[in-house]
Design a protein around this motif. Structure first.
Motif, PDB file in Angstrom:
ATOM      1  N   ILE A 129     -29.251  44.366 -47.463  1.00 19.82           N
ATOM      2  CA  ILE A 129     -28.561  45.260 -48.508  1.00 19.82           C
ATOM      3  C   ILE A 129     -26.890  44.977 -48.246  1.00 19.82           C
ATOM      4  O   ILE A 129     -26.267  44.675 -49.120  1.00 19.82           O
ATOM      5  CB  ILE A 129     -28.799  46.722 -48.715  1.00 19.82           C
ATOM      6  N   THR A 130     -26.774  45.147 -46.854  1.00 21.09           N
ATOM      7  CA  THR A 130     -25.287  45.149 -46.416  1.00 21.09           C
ATOM      8  C   THR A 130     -25.115  43.729 -46.721  1.00 21.09           C
ATOM      9  O   THR A 130     -23.531  43.576 -47.110  1.00 21.09           O
ATOM     10  CB  THR A 130     -25.229  45.312 -44.820  1.00 21.09           C
ATOM     11  N   GLU A 132     -31.955  47.001 -44.861  1.00 18.08           N
ATOM     12  CA  GLU A 132     -30.774  47.621 -44.534  1.00 18.08           C
ATOM     13  C   GLU A 132     -29.403  46.442 -44.335  1.00 18.08           C
ATOM     14  O   GLU A 132     -28.597  46.276 -45.044  1.00 18.08           O
ATOM     15  CB  GLU A 132     -30.420  48.425 -43.526  1.00 18.08           C
ATOM     16  N   GLN A 178     -25.934  41.495 -49.015  1.00 18.57           N
ATOM     17  CA  GLN A 178     -25.706  41.397 -50.416  1.00 18.57           C
ATOM     18  C   GLN A 178     -24.480  41.974 -50.864  1.00 18.57           C
ATOM     19  O   GLN A 178     -23.732  41.425 -51.623  1.00 18.57           O
ATOM     20  CB  GLN A 178     -26.875  42.032 -51.088  1.00 18.57           C
ATOM     21  N   LYS A 179     -23.927  43.247 -50.160  1.00 19.24           N
ATOM     22  CA  LYS A 179     -22.672  43.862 -50.642  1.00 19.24           C
ATOM     23  C   LYS A 179     -21.504  42.959 -50.123  1.00 19.24           C
ATOM     24  O   LYS A 179     -20.690  42.878 -50.944  1.00 19.24           O
ATOM     25  CB  LYS A 179     -22.700  45.203 -49.807  1.00 19.24           C
ATOM     26  N   ALA A 180     -21.769  42.499 -48.993  1.00 19.03           N
ATOM     27  CA  ALA A 180     -20.614  41.639 -48.526  1.00 19.03           C
ATOM     28  C   ALA A 180     -20.315  40.151 -49.404  1.00 19.03           C
ATOM     29  O   ALA A 180     -19.386  39.932 -49.560  1.00 19.03           O
ATOM     30  CB  ALA A 180     -20.860  41.224 -47.105  1.00 19.03           C
ATOM     31  N   GLU A 181     -21.639  39.537 -49.758  1.00 25.50           N
ATOM     32  CA  GLU A 181     -21.612  38.486 -50.775  1.00 25.50           C
ATOM     33  C   GLU A 181     -21.051  38.974 -52.034  1.00 25.50           C
ATOM     34  O   GLU A 181     -20.108  38.137 -52.645  1.00 25.50           O
ATOM     35  CB  GLU A 181     -22.942  38.030 -50.791  1.00 25.50           C
ATOM     36  N   ASP A 182     -21.125  40.075 -52.375  1.00 25.17           N
ATOM     37  CA  ASP A 182     -20.846  40.502 -53.739  1.00 25.17           C
ATOM     38  C   ASP A 182     -19.182  40.667 -53.358  1.00 25.17           C
ATOM     39  O   ASP A 182     -18.516  40.471 -54.249  1.00 25.17           O
ATOM     40  CB  ASP A 182     -21.390  41.938 -54.360  1.00 25.17           C
ATOM     41  N   TYR A 183     -18.823  41.396 -52.552  1.00 23.66           N
ATOM     42  CA  TYR A 183     -17.371  41.501 -52.253  1.00 23.66           C
ATOM     43  C   TYR A 183     -16.683  40.187 -52.301  1.00 23.66           C
ATOM     44  O   TYR A 183     -15.706  39.988 -52.695  1.00 23.66           O
ATOM     45  CB  TYR A 183     -17.107  42.286 -51.084  1.00 23.66           C
ATOM     46  N   SER A 235     -16.419  38.665 -55.481  1.00 24.09           N
ATOM     47  CA  SER A 235     -15.459  39.309 -56.341  1.00 24.09           C
ATOM     48  C   SER A 235     -13.979  38.799 -55.974  1.00 24.09           C
ATOM     49  O   SER A 235     -13.205  38.352 -56.527  1.00 24.09           O
ATOM     50  CB  SER A 235     -15.548  40.784 -55.869  1.00 24.09           C
TER      51      SER A 235
END
Length: 146
Positions: A57-58, A54, A60-65, A68
């Motif tokens: 995943i969190t 988890e 990775q989401k932060a890195e993606d954000y 972006s």
């Protein structure tokens, strides 16, 4: 685990009261404790792995954000830079045009000043020449031939 503790308490009491108590009965119970401890350990480890997944995943989401947001910022910077270059070219072109007009005006004014000074010199020479002719006539009219 509570059932095992109850069983251990029961066997402990029985061991204290019964002289013919079989100690291997407690050993079997201790093996059950060991098995229960391994199960608990495995459950904790599984929970930890789930939490790690988890967290990954969190992350990775932060890195993606963040990627972006950085990409958006870079796009905005590129657009700003292109706009600045365009404005800069326009201003430079305007300055070059103004400088060219000023140069042409300077050349024209130089020619006009040269022409005016030549006309002034010509007029001054004509005036001096006319004055000298008039003076020469005036002097020659006063002189008597005798």
């Amino acid at each position: 685990m509570e059932a095992l503790i109850s069983q251990f308490t029961f066997l402990s009491n029985q061991a204290c009261q019964d002289k013919g108590f079989d100690p291997y009965a407690i050993e079997d119970l201790m093996k059950l404790f060991e098995i229960e401890a391994y199960k608990s350990w495995a459950a904790v480890e599984l929970e930890q792995e789930r939490e790690v997944e988890e967290a990954e995943i969190t992350m990775q989401k932060a890195e993606d954000y963040l990627d972006s947001a950085m990409e958006d910022a870079m796009d905005e910077f590129r657009m700003f830079e292109e706009e600045m270059v365009r404005i800069e070219k326009e201003e430079y072109g305007g300055l070059v045009e103004t400088a060219e007009k000023a140069r042409k005006m300077g050349k024209f004014m130089e020619k006009a000043a040269t022409f005016a000074s030549n006309k002034y010199i010509e007029a001054a020479m004509n005036s001096a020449s006319a004055s000298m002719k008039a003076a020469f006539k005036g002097v020659s009219n006063r002189v008597h031939p005798s």
